[in-house]
Design a protein around this motif. Structure first.
Motif, short mmCIF file in Angstrom:
data_model
loop_
_atom_site.label_atom_id
_atom_site.label_comp_id
_atom_site.label_asym_id
_atom_site.label_seq_id
_atom_site.Cartn_x
_atom_site.Cartn_y
_atom_site.Cartn_z
N VAL A 345 0.84 -1.20 0.00
CA VAL A 345 0.00 0.00 0.00
C VAL A 345 0.87 1.25 0.00
CG1 VAL A 345 -1.68 1.35 1.32
CG2 VAL A 345 -1.95 -1.13 1.11
N ALA A 346 1.89 1.27 0.85
CA ALA A 346 2.78 2.43 0.91
C ALA A 346 3.46 2.67 -0.44
CB ALA A 346 3.83 2.22 2.00
N MET A 347 3.85 1.60 -1.09
CA MET A 347 4.48 1.72 -2.40
C MET A 347 3.50 2.29 -3.41
SD MET A 347 7.19 1.20 -4.24
CE MET A 347 7.68 0.91 -5.93
N GLU A 348 2.26 1.81 -3.39
CA GLU A 348 1.25 2.31 -4.32
C GLU A 348 1.02 3.81 -4.11
OE1 GLU A 348 -2.33 0.11 -3.91
OE2 GLU A 348 -1.47 -1.80 -4.57
N LEU A 349 0.95 4.24 -2.88
CA LEU A 349 0.69 5.66 -2.59
C LEU A 349 1.85 6.55 -3.02
CD1 LEU A 349 -1.00 5.34 0.93
CD2 LEU A 349 -2.12 5.78 -1.25
N HIS A 350 3.07 6.04 -2.89
CA HIS A 350 4.23 6.82 -3.28
C HIS A 350 4.44 6.86 -4.80
CE1 HIS A 350 5.74 7.33 0.83
NE2 HIS A 350 6.60 8.17 0.31
N GLY A 351 4.07 5.78 -5.47
CA GLY A 351 4.28 5.74 -6.91
C GLY A 351 5.74 5.83 -7.29
N ASP A 352 6.03 6.58 -8.35
CA ASP A 352 7.41 6.61 -8.86
C ASP A 352 8.38 7.32 -7.92
OD1 ASP A 352 6.58 9.19 -9.20
OD2 ASP A 352 6.69 9.17 -11.39
N ARG A 353 7.85 8.04 -6.94
CA ARG A 353 8.75 8.71 -5.99
C ARG A 353 9.48 7.72 -5.08
NH1 ARG A 353 4.41 11.59 -7.08
NH2 ARG A 353 4.54 13.85 -7.43
N ALA A 354 8.97 6.50 -5.01
CA ALA A 354 9.66 5.47 -4.25
C ALA A 354 10.72 4.76 -5.08
CB ALA A 354 8.65 4.44 -3.74
N LEU A 355 10.75 5.03 -6.37
CA LEU A 355 11.71 4.39 -7.25
C LEU A 355 12.88 5.30 -7.59
CD1 LEU A 355 9.21 2.71 -9.75
CD2 LEU A 355 10.27 1.70 -7.73
N VAL A 356 12.60 6.60 -7.74
CA VAL A 356 13.64 7.58 -8.06
C VAL A 356 13.42 8.78 -7.14
CG1 VAL A 356 14.66 9.05 -9.82
CG2 VAL A 356 13.69 6.83 -10.47
N TRP A 357 14.48 9.24 -6.48
CA TRP A 357 14.33 10.34 -5.54
C TRP A 357 15.58 11.21 -5.55
CZ3 TRP A 357 15.05 5.27 -4.47
CH2 TRP A 357 16.19 4.90 -3.76
N ASN A 358 15.43 12.41 -5.04
CA ASN A 358 16.54 13.35 -4.97
C ASN A 358 17.36 13.12 -3.71
OD1 ASN A 358 15.76 14.76 -7.35
ND2 ASN A 358 14.20 15.86 -6.17
N GLN A 359 18.62 13.53 -3.77
CA GLN A 359 19.46 13.40 -2.60
C GLN A 359 18.87 14.17 -1.42
OE1 GLN A 359 23.49 14.57 -3.27
NE2 GLN A 359 24.23 13.89 -1.28
N GLU A 361 16.14 13.21 0.18
CA GLU A 361 14.76 12.77 0.37
C GLU A 361 14.75 11.35 0.94
OE1 GLU A 361 12.56 15.22 -3.27
OE2 GLU A 361 12.93 13.06 -3.44
N ASP A 362 13.67 11.00 1.64
CA ASP A 362 13.59 9.67 2.22
C ASP A 362 12.53 8.80 1.56
OD1 ASP A 362 11.27 10.78 3.12
OD2 ASP A 362 11.55 10.26 5.22
N THR A 363 11.97 9.26 0.43
CA THR A 363 10.92 8.46 -0.21
C THR A 363 11.47 7.13 -0.73
OG1 THR A 363 11.34 9.64 -2.29
CG2 THR A 363 9.55 10.46 -0.88
N GLY A 364 12.79 7.05 -0.95
CA GLY A 364 13.36 5.80 -1.42
C GLY A 364 13.25 4.67 -0.42
N SER A 365 13.07 5.01 0.87
CA SER A 365 12.94 3.96 1.88
C SER A 365 11.72 3.10 1.60
CB SER A 365 12.84 4.58 3.27
OG SER A 365 11.68 5.38 3.39
N TYR A 366 10.67 3.72 1.05
CA TYR A 366 9.45 2.95 0.76
C TYR A 366 9.68 1.96 -0.37
CZ TYR A 366 7.39 6.59 3.65
OH TYR A 366 7.11 7.44 4.68
N GLY A 367 10.47 2.36 -1.35
CA GLY A 367 10.77 1.45 -2.45
C GLY A 367 11.62 0.29 -2.01
N VAL A 368 12.64 0.55 -1.18
CA VAL A 368 13.50 -0.53 -0.69
C VAL A 368 12.70 -1.46 0.21
CG1 VAL A 368 15.48 -1.06 0.76
CG2 VAL A 368 15.63 0.77 -0.92
N GLU A 369 11.85 -0.92 1.08
CA GLU A 369 11.03 -1.78 1.94
C GLU A 369 10.06 -2.62 1.13
OE1 GLU A 369 9.32 0.90 4.77
OE2 GLU A 369 10.98 0.63 6.18
N PHE A 370 9.59 -2.07 0.00
CA PHE A 370 8.72 -2.86 -0.87
C PHE A 370 9.48 -4.05 -1.45
CE2 PHE A 370 7.14 -3.81 -5.16
CZ PHE A 370 5.84 -4.18 -4.87
#
Length: 416
Positions: A345-359, A361-370
């Protein structure tokens, strides 16, 4: 489980205890930085040192491992007291590394099966933060068949000589001791020829090889044992009866993984999986299909609430005798499956921001946890194993066919 852990407690006394904990935490424990940027790597040496320091602080304050008996350094308090500490400490930096497996898996196993000398020697050291422990159970060739261990321990007078390999040991390279299951008798069926040992990790003959994870961390290790000499006094339980000890260890492991153990201490807020408010903020910030987001947020909240209620029900049911001890697998199964879904669910809500992020930012944590979401369905015994335990030992369904049952282990066919 010890009766004192679940004893009824006066609400007024608990409220007073909460005030004491809040005051002490604010004066003695560092707060977590809520905006600390996430990064996929960390310094394991620093993490280990920091956890030992924090554990020592808790111990000095009388808030470490409070459900352990006083004679071994605990406080002989109830699970209600421990949950107050967990709740109050969620915004503080806590020694989570000591929680699992040292205090909640290895600890209660020694408490139940160890000698008095072992309890007096090791338990106070855990509570003070002097020693970290790990489990040496899984083997490269064994999969989920822990009883099929090939690592051998040959008796030589007052010592045992150990040879073989273990794998998937969490932070073994930063730990001090391990509980290890090894084969001491090859002429009896596999469950009857095992012995549990206390093994000092940084010991002659032991090689530790960290395993790099997808996020760049090295949480797990593989160990190689080459003529490792261990004194007989390090046997936990009886020689050749290690499966009895291992069964209790597995019970405590399922309870710890399923959030039903009185011996875990501290938990951090997990924004991606458990925080409804945080997920709702994400949905508002990133837009998208509002109806679908509401539905998924509702599912997440439902799973979280059911897990809390299920954990309480199973803990009380086991203590009262209404549930058998294997009922801990109910909590372990639900936790694994539901957490994987919440991470999705968290990954779905974040969308592409969980896949590519700026230095920064912590949105990448959701992609790695997924990417790692299935670890909760594997660690502490797979969900498939939990389903088998529930069907066979709780529902009374027929056991799966096992070709090696009652067959001497040295007669069991194996490849290579």
């Amino acid at each position: 489980m010890d009766d004192f852990v679940y004893a009824a407690t006066d609400p007024a006394e608990l409220a007073e205890y909460r005030d004491e904990v809040e005051t002490w935490m604010n004066e003695n424990m560092p707060r977590r930085d809520p905006v600390n940027p996430w990064h996929p790597t960390h310094d394991d040496d620093l993490k280990s040192t920091r956890n030992r320091e924090l554990q020592r602080r808790l111990s000095d304050g009388g808030y470490a491992a409070v459900c352990y008996p006083k004679e071994y350094g605990g406080q002989s308090l109830t699970i209600a007291h421990q949950r107050i500490i967990d709740d109050v400490s969620m915004d503080f930096d806590m020694p989570i590394l000591f929680s699992v497996p040292t205090l909640s898996i290895c600890g209660p196993t020694i408490l139940e099966c160890g000698t008095e000398e072992q309890k007096q020697r090791y338990i106070p050291a855990w509570i003070r933060g002097d020693e970290l422990w790990v489990q040496f159970m899984s083997e490269p060739s064994g999969g989920s068949d822990m009883a099929g261990a090939l690592t051998r321990a040959d008796r030589d007078g007052d010592t045992f000589v150990i040879n073989g390999s273990k794998i998937w040991s969490t932070f073994a390279q930063r730990s001090d001791y391990a509980l290890m299951l090894a084969r001491t008798n090859w002429e009896v069926p596999k469950h009857r020829g095992l012995t549990m040992f206390i093994v000092p990790i940084h010991h002659p003959g032991i090689e530790i090889h960290p395993i790099q994870m997808v996020d760049g961390t090295e949480e797990f290790c593989q160990e190689y044992f080459n003529d490792v000499i261990i004194p007989a006094e390090n046997v936990v339980g009886e020689v050749d009866d290690g499966w009895t000890v291992a069964s209790r260890l597995l019970f405590h492991e399922r309870a710890a993984v399923g959030n039903a153990s009185p011996y875990t201490q501290g938990r951090h807020r997990n924004r991606s999986a458990d925080g409804l408010d945080d997920l709702a903020d994400i949905a508002r910030d990133f837009g998208g299909n509002v109806g679908r987001q509401r539905q998924r947020l509702g599912e997440t909240e439902t799973l979280s609430r059911v897990e809390v209620l299920l954990s309480d029900r199973v803990v009380k049911g086991i203590e009262s005798g209404y549930f058998p001890a294997p009922a801990g697998s109910l909590v372990r199964l639900f936790h694994g499956v539901s957490r994987a879904d919440r991470l999705t669910v968290a990954m779905e809500l974040h969308g592409d921001r969980a896949l590519v992020w700026n230095q920064g930012e912590d949105t990448g944590s959701y992609g790695v946890e997924f990417v790692q979401r299935q670890q909760t369905c594997i660690g502490g015994g797979t969900t498939e194993m939990a389903r088998n335990i529930i069907s066979e030992r709780i529902l009374g369904m027929p056991r799966e066919l096992a070709a090696d049952r009652d067959l001497p282990f040295n007669q069991v066919p194996r490849s290579g």
